[in-house]
Design a protein around this motif. Structure first.
Motif, mmCIF file in Angstrom:
data_model
loop_
_atom_site.group_PDB
_atom_site.id
_atom_site.type_symbol
_atom_site.label_atom_id
_atom_site.label_comp_id
_atom_site.label_asym_id
_atom_site.label_seq_id
_atom_site.Cartn_x
_atom_site.Cartn_y
_atom_site.Cartn_z
ATOM 1 N N ASP A 156 -30.567 41.651 -62.753
ATOM 2 C CA ASP A 156 -30.395 42.914 -63.469
ATOM 3 C C ASP A 156 -30.285 44.046 -62.455
ATOM 4 O O ASP A 156 -30.979 44.042 -61.434
ATOM 5 C CB ASP A 156 -31.615 43.129 -64.383
ATOM 6 C CG ASP A 156 -31.411 44.252 -65.380
ATOM 7 O OD1 ASP A 156 -31.063 45.370 -64.962
ATOM 8 O OD2 ASP A 156 -31.609 44.011 -66.590
ATOM 9 N N ARG A 157 -29.418 44.992 -62.724
ATOM 10 C CA ARG A 157 -29.221 46.110 -61.797
ATOM 11 C C ARG A 157 -30.527 46.857 -61.532
ATOM 12 O O ARG A 157 -30.707 47.448 -60.453
ATOM 13 C CB ARG A 157 -28.172 47.068 -62.367
ATOM 14 C CG ARG A 157 -27.922 48.291 -61.497
ATOM 15 C CD ARG A 157 -26.839 49.168 -62.087
ATOM 16 N NE ARG A 157 -25.533 48.526 -62.005
ATOM 17 C CZ ARG A 157 -24.430 49.057 -62.547
ATOM 18 N NH1 ARG A 157 -24.494 50.188 -63.200
ATOM 19 N NH2 ARG A 157 -23.269 48.429 -62.426
ATOM 20 N N ARG A 158 -31.439 46.809 -62.476
ATOM 21 C CA ARG A 158 -32.705 47.533 -62.318
ATOM 22 C C ARG A 158 -33.706 46.767 -61.472
ATOM 23 O O ARG A 158 -34.772 47.282 -61.142
ATOM 24 C CB ARG A 158 -33.278 47.826 -63.704
ATOM 25 C CG ARG A 158 -32.439 48.783 -64.511
ATOM 26 C CD ARG A 158 -32.763 48.739 -65.985
ATOM 27 N NE ARG A 158 -32.301 47.490 -66.595
ATOM 28 C CZ ARG A 158 -32.367 47.230 -67.903
ATOM 29 N NH1 ARG A 158 -32.885 48.127 -68.727
ATOM 30 N NH2 ARG A 158 -31.924 46.093 -68.381
ATOM 31 N N ALA A 159 -33.403 45.506 -61.109
ATOM 32 C CA ALA A 159 -34.274 44.704 -60.255
ATOM 33 C C ALA A 159 -33.827 44.839 -58.798
ATOM 34 O O ALA A 159 -32.670 45.161 -58.534
ATOM 35 C CB ALA A 159 -34.217 43.243 -60.682
ATOM 36 N N PRO A 160 -34.730 44.578 -57.835
ATOM 37 C CA PRO A 160 -34.335 44.630 -56.416
ATOM 38 C C PRO A 160 -33.397 43.482 -56.079
ATOM 39 O O PRO A 160 -33.810 42.328 -55.975
ATOM 40 C CB PRO A 160 -35.669 44.515 -55.675
ATOM 41 C CG PRO A 160 -36.611 43.885 -56.648
ATOM 42 C CD PRO A 160 -36.165 44.308 -58.005
ATOM 43 N N SER A 231 -30.845 48.605 -74.584
ATOM 44 C CA SER A 231 -29.702 49.054 -75.372
ATOM 45 C C SER A 231 -28.515 48.128 -75.155
ATOM 46 O O SER A 231 -28.345 47.566 -74.078
ATOM 47 C CB SER A 231 -29.317 50.475 -74.975
ATOM 48 O OG SER A 231 -28.865 50.499 -73.641
ATOM 49 N N PRO A 232 -27.665 47.933 -76.169
ATOM 50 C CA PRO A 232 -26.494 47.090 -75.999
ATOM 51 C C PRO A 232 -25.614 47.510 -74.830
ATOM 52 O O PRO A 232 -25.012 46.686 -74.161
ATOM 53 C CB PRO A 232 -25.747 47.244 -77.330
ATOM 54 C CG PRO A 232 -26.793 47.646 -78.309
ATOM 55 C CD PRO A 232 -27.768 48.489 -77.528
ATOM 56 N N GLY A 233 -25.551 48.802 -74.546
ATOM 57 C CA GLY A 233 -24.707 49.274 -73.465
ATOM 58 C C GLY A 233 -25.164 48.836 -72.088
ATOM 59 O O GLY A 233 -24.375 48.769 -71.156
ATOM 60 N N ALA A 234 -26.458 48.548 -71.927
ATOM 61 C CA ALA A 234 -26.968 48.169 -70.614
ATOM 62 C C ALA A 234 -26.322 46.891 -70.130
ATOM 63 O O ALA A 234 -25.917 46.775 -68.971
ATOM 64 C CB ALA A 234 -28.491 48.005 -70.676
ATOM 65 N N LEU A 238 -23.573 46.250 -66.955
ATOM 66 C CA LEU A 238 -23.761 45.255 -65.908
ATOM 67 C C LEU A 238 -22.543 44.362 -65.778
ATOM 68 O O LEU A 238 -22.137 43.993 -64.678
ATOM 69 C CB LEU A 238 -25.002 44.394 -66.216
ATOM 70 C CG LEU A 238 -26.344 45.063 -65.940
ATOM 71 C CD1 LEU A 238 -27.456 44.240 -66.571
ATOM 72 C CD2 LEU A 238 -26.587 45.177 -64.449
ATOM 73 N N ALA A 239 -21.967 43.961 -66.893
ATOM 74 C CA ALA A 239 -20.804 43.071 -66.867
ATOM 75 C C ALA A 239 -19.636 43.744 -66.148
ATOM 76 O O ALA A 239 -18.889 43.091 -65.422
ATOM 77 C CB ALA A 239 -20.391 42.683 -68.287
ATOM 78 N N GLU A 240 -19.483 45.045 -66.321
ATOM 79 C CA GLU A 240 -18.393 45.747 -65.646
ATOM 80 C C GLU A 240 -18.654 45.831 -64.146
ATOM 81 O O GLU A 240 -17.743 45.749 -63.336
ATOM 82 C CB GLU A 240 -18.275 47.161 -66.217
ATOM 83 C CG GLU A 240 -17.791 47.190 -67.669
ATOM 84 C CD GLU A 240 -17.790 48.599 -68.229
ATOM 85 O OE1 GLU A 240 -18.058 49.534 -67.437
ATOM 86 O OE2 GLU A 240 -17.546 48.764 -69.424
ATOM 87 N N ALA A 241 -19.933 45.938 -63.789
ATOM 88 C CA ALA A 241 -20.277 46.121 -62.384
ATOM 89 C C ALA A 241 -20.227 44.816 -61.604
ATOM 90 O O ALA A 241 -19.827 44.786 -60.447
ATOM 91 C CB ALA A 241 -21.674 46.740 -62.264
#
Length: 247
Positions: A156-160, A231-234, A238-241
């Motif tokens: 997850d982008r929010r993880a290191p 949220s669904p957008g999160a 991530l998929a786009e990134a």
């Protein structure tokens, strides 16, 4: 094509390293590496290959992981089949090469009447400790779901991000420590397919379970993480990134 070659290489190393440890090194009297060594071999191969080619393909090396990432909105659905084909091809190539190496020892044979022969997975009489079909099904579904949750959470982008490979490799080690006595541990349909094709017999007829159970577990985890992520957008962001596991 670069991504598919990376998946082929990563899956090849996973099967050759993990199954190779089981076939070549686990059973040597007095100095064999045993269950712990095989568990570490699988975990270490995933860890090193995530850091080696994960930036190219996402570092899945497992059809169940690819499915879970599709359902977790980390991989485009159109990429699923090509990824799976590359992974299975890598696993079969690794098992074939391992068969050549193992055959270099005098007296080596592949016995398709023996549980765990050539690192195959199985249940019932072909479980290392005689566990039933139901037990094998439950452990493969649950442990694959746990594995996918670790992957989705660690990447997850929010993880290191720099620690994702370590978490993924250690989780696969733990999974093997739990389930080698039950099924010889699959949680990866490609890993199961390679050895089974070279053994045949009952291990090949039981292969269906080691496709169905990991895919079910991965689907559960992929959908669950979409809920856990917020949220669904999160997840879409991530998929786009990043299309795969590791950036």
């Amino acid at each position: 094509m670069h991504r598919l070659v990376a998946e082929f290489i990563g899956t090849f190393v996973l099967v050759f390293g993990g199954c190779g440890a089981a076939v070549l090194a686990a059973g040597i009297p007095d100095v064999g590496i045993g269950f712990l060594g095989v568990s570490l071999a699988f975990g270490l191969t995933v860890l090193v290959m995530v850091y080696t080619v994960g930036r190219i393909s996402g570092g899945h090396f497992n059809p169940a992981v690819s499915l879970g990432l599709v359902l977790g909105r980390r991989l485009p659905a159109a990429d699923l089949l090509p990824y799976v084909l590359a992974q299975v091809a890598g696993a079969v190539a690794a098992a074939g090469l391992l068969r050549v190496v193992a055959g270099g020892k005098p007296g080596f044979t592949v016995d398709n009447t023996q549980a765990g022969a050539f690192a195959t997975n199985g249940y019932g009489d072909f479980s290392p400790e005689g566990y039933s079909l139901a037990a094998a099904l439950v452990v493969e579904v649950v442990l694959t779901a746990i594995f996918l949750l670790v992957i989705l959470g660690a990447t997850d982008r929010r993880a290191p991000q720099q620690f994702a490979g370590i978490a993924i490799g250690l989780s696969l080690t733990l999974i093997h420590l739990i389930s080698i006595p039950v099924t010889n541990t699959s949680v990866n349909p490609a890993r199961s397919t390679g050895p089974a094709l070279f053994v045949g017999g009952t291990p090949l007829t039981q292969l269906w379970l080691f496709w169905v159970a990991p895919l079910v577990g991965a689907a559960i985890a992929g959908l669950a993480y979409r809920f856990l992520a917020g949220s669904p957008g999160a997840a879409d962001e991530l998929a786009e990134a990043q299309p795969g596991v590791a950036d």
